[in-house]
Design a protein around this motif. Structure first.
Motif, PDB file in Angstrom:
ATOM      1  N   LEU A 205      67.411  89.251 107.724  1.00 34.94           N
ATOM      2  CA  LEU A 205      67.601  89.951 108.998  1.00 34.94           C
ATOM      3  C   LEU A 205      68.099  91.384 108.769  1.00 34.94           C
ATOM      4  O   LEU A 205      67.697  92.306 109.474  1.00 34.94           O
ATOM      5  CB  LEU A 205      68.568  89.168 109.889  1.00 34.94           C
ATOM      6  N   ALA A 206      68.955  91.560 107.759  1.00 38.15           N
ATOM      7  CA  ALA A 206      69.443  92.906 107.444  1.00 38.15           C
ATOM      8  C   ALA A 206      68.273  93.787 106.989  1.00 38.15           C
ATOM      9  O   ALA A 206      68.178  94.969 107.362  1.00 38.15           O
ATOM     10  CB  ALA A 206      70.513  92.836 106.358  1.00 38.15           C
ATOM     11  N   LYS A 207      67.361  93.205 106.210  1.00 34.76           N
ATOM     12  CA  LYS A 207      66.200  93.978 105.753  1.00 34.76           C
ATOM     13  C   LYS A 207      65.249  94.270 106.911  1.00 34.76           C
ATOM     14  O   LYS A 207      64.634  95.342 106.966  1.00 34.76           O
ATOM     15  CB  LYS A 207      65.469  93.224 104.636  1.00 34.76           C
ATOM     16  N   ALA A 208      65.114  93.316 107.839  1.00 28.86           N
ATOM     17  CA  ALA A 208      64.263  93.544 109.017  1.00 28.86           C
ATOM     18  C   ALA A 208      64.832  94.683 109.860  1.00 28.86           C
ATOM     19  O   ALA A 208      64.088  95.512 110.394  1.00 28.86           O
ATOM     20  CB  ALA A 208      64.146  92.262 109.844  1.00 28.86           C
ATOM     21  N   ARG A 333      59.607  80.114 100.984  1.00 30.59           N
ATOM     22  CA  ARG A 333      59.982  81.234 101.869  1.00 30.59           C
ATOM     23  C   ARG A 333      61.113  82.069 101.269  1.00 30.59           C
ATOM     24  O   ARG A 333      61.993  82.549 101.985  1.00 30.59           O
ATOM     25  CB  ARG A 333      60.440  80.722 103.239  1.00 30.59           C
ATOM     26  N   ALA A 334      61.098  82.215  99.955  1.00 37.43           N
ATOM     27  CA  ALA A 334      62.181  82.912  99.264  1.00 37.43           C
ATOM     28  C   ALA A 334      61.843  84.385  99.056  1.00 37.43           C
ATOM     29  O   ALA A 334      62.213  84.987  98.054  1.00 37.43           O
ATOM     30  CB  ALA A 334      62.444  82.235  97.921  1.00 37.43           C
ATOM     31  N   VAL A 335      61.087  84.963  99.997  1.00 36.89           N
ATOM     32  CA  VAL A 335      60.643  86.354  99.822  1.00 36.89           C
ATOM     33  C   VAL A 335      60.902  87.167 101.086  1.00 36.89           C
ATOM     34  O   VAL A 335      60.994  86.627 102.179  1.00 36.89           O
ATOM     35  CB  VAL A 335      59.123  86.419  99.517  1.00 36.89           C
ATOM     36  N   PHE A 336      61.003  88.486 100.904  1.00 35.28           N
ATOM     37  CA  PHE A 336      60.969  89.409 102.032  1.00 35.28           C
ATOM     38  C   PHE A 336      59.811  90.368 101.747  1.00 35.28           C
ATOM     39  O   PHE A 336      59.902  91.221 100.877  1.00 35.28           O
ATOM     40  CB  PHE A 336      62.279  90.189 102.178  1.00 35.28           C
ATOM     41  N   GLY A 337      58.709  90.169 102.427  1.00 33.92           N
ATOM     42  CA  GLY A 337      57.510  90.964 102.145  1.00 33.92           C
ATOM     43  C   GLY A 337      56.634  90.262 101.129  1.00 33.92           C
ATOM     44  O   GLY A 337      56.656  89.040 100.988  1.00 33.92           O
ATOM     45  N   LYS A 338      55.882  91.068 100.386  1.00 33.70           N
ATOM     46  CA  LYS A 338      54.816  90.510  99.558  1.00 33.70           C
ATOM     47  C   LYS A 338      55.230  90.260  98.108  1.00 33.70           C
ATOM     48  O   LYS A 338      56.044  90.992  97.545  1.00 33.70           O
ATOM     49  CB  LYS A 338      53.633  91.483  99.517  1.00 33.70           C
TER      50      LYS A 338
END
Ligand SMILES: [Zn+2]
Length: 343
Positions: A205-208, A333-338
């Motif tokens: 959420l912080a990265k979003a 789901r251990a990723v943020f982005g690709k």
């Protein structure tokens, strides 16, 4: 050349890094030396197999490809050896009514490079039609270019063409840390919407938020429906950007504003969603689906990337040989982005 192939469906152990014959381009095709290839959930579904879908085996996956042109077929006229290319993943007939009105992703002959019917870019080399080759803008490196096609063209189609997002609307982005979610946050902001990001960890959420999201909901420790009502003054979201599926729809449908739209491109948590139909007619709610987007959308998206108005989001890069680890990260789901693989 080396490639990641599987000869049977199954767990991550079926992915083999092995020697395969070098591909040779047909007259209208370009041979690319693959520099980067990004993973999608489609790669996981191809590997595990889906009921009713026949995948020719052995199979090379990978539909998000960026590479350098190594050779061109004799009928190619636009693309030259040495150019940096990102690949628009959809192939269509170019002759039907859908293709001729620019809706090539609705062509009955539509195929995806690296999808069910065609081998993809998890390899040292791949052949693709010249018409699918888009020059990479100077501002993007190969990794960034590979992180773009599937997620951005899908998010663009969903928000711009299907949901027709407008300035000032509340857009709820489910799975905001996924590849398509990180693209959706940016596209919705580009059109002046207020973005409510939904994810399962504070880190995501912080990265979003850093990507531009205005509000955040942590579904793991907050009540999703209650939070949507709180953040929208009980009105509900104007647009729900969905790709998770399953039981979540029971919570989402009642929390869509009158005249609102739910648009979906996936069902990673379950193929069945339940809908109380009364909400659809009493609040004039639309449910919309999208599969990738058009080649024209792809060119529009690349234009925004070239000018820095959109940017690829990469969680990490891995050597191609570690493709199975990339699958694990996606499945958990251990990723943020690709996740981007480097041959
Ligand atoms: Zn067609």
């Amino acid at each position: 050349m080396k490639a990641i192939r599987f000869h049977e469906h199954g767990g991550r152990e079926v992915l083999r890094y092995e020697s395969v014959p070098d591909p040779a381009p047909r007259q209208t095709e370009v041979l690319l030396r693959v520099k980067a290839v990004a993973l999608n959930h489609l790669d996981v579904w191809l590997r595990t197999g889906l009921p009713g879908m026949t995948v020719p085996l052995p199979k090379i996956g990978g539909c998000d490809i960026a590479g350098e042109v190594a050779a061109v077929g004799s009928l190619c006229s636009r693309i030259a050896v040495g150019q940096r290319i990102l690949v628009s993943p959809g192939i269509s007939c170019g002759q039907c009514a859908a293709c001729l009105r620019g809706a090539d992703n609705l062509c009955r002959a539509f195929k995806v490079i690296g999808g069910y019917a065609m081998d993809g870019g998890c390899a040292d080399f791949v052949c693709v039609p010249e018409v699918n080759c888009i020059p990479v803008p100077d501002s993007l490196d190969y990794q960034g270019a590979a992180a773009v096609p599937v997620t951005f063209v899908t998010a663009w189609n969903m928000l711009v063409h299907q949901a027709r997002v407008a300035a000032g609307e509340d857009v709820l982005v489910m799975g905001a840390g996924s590849g398509v979610g990180t693209a959706a946050v940016q596209v919705a902001k580009l059109f002046g919407a207020r973005v409510i990001a939904v994810a399962g960890t504070e880190e995501k959420l912080a990265k979003a938020k850093a990507l531009g999201a205005d509000e955040e909901i942590n579904y793991a420790r907050q009540d999703l429906g209650q939070e949507i009502r709180r953040l929208t003054g009980k009105r509900g979201a104007d647009v729900v950007f969905e790709h998770v599926g399953g039981a979540t729809w029971q919570t989402l449908i009642p929390n869509i504003a009158s005249g609102g739209r739910l648009v979906t491109c996936g069902a990673s948590a379950g193929y069945e969603g339940s809908v109380d139909i009364r909400y659809l007619f009493s609040k004039s709610i639309s449910i919309l689906g999208a599969f990738l987007g058009t080649k024209a959308d792809m060119l529009t998206v690349v234009g925004h990337l070239a000018r820095g108005r959109l940017r690829p989001v990469i969680d990490r890069t891995l050597p191609l040989a570690e493709c199975a680890e990339g699958h694990r990260l996606l499945e958990e789901r251990a990723v943020f982005g690709k996740v981007v693989l480097l041959p």
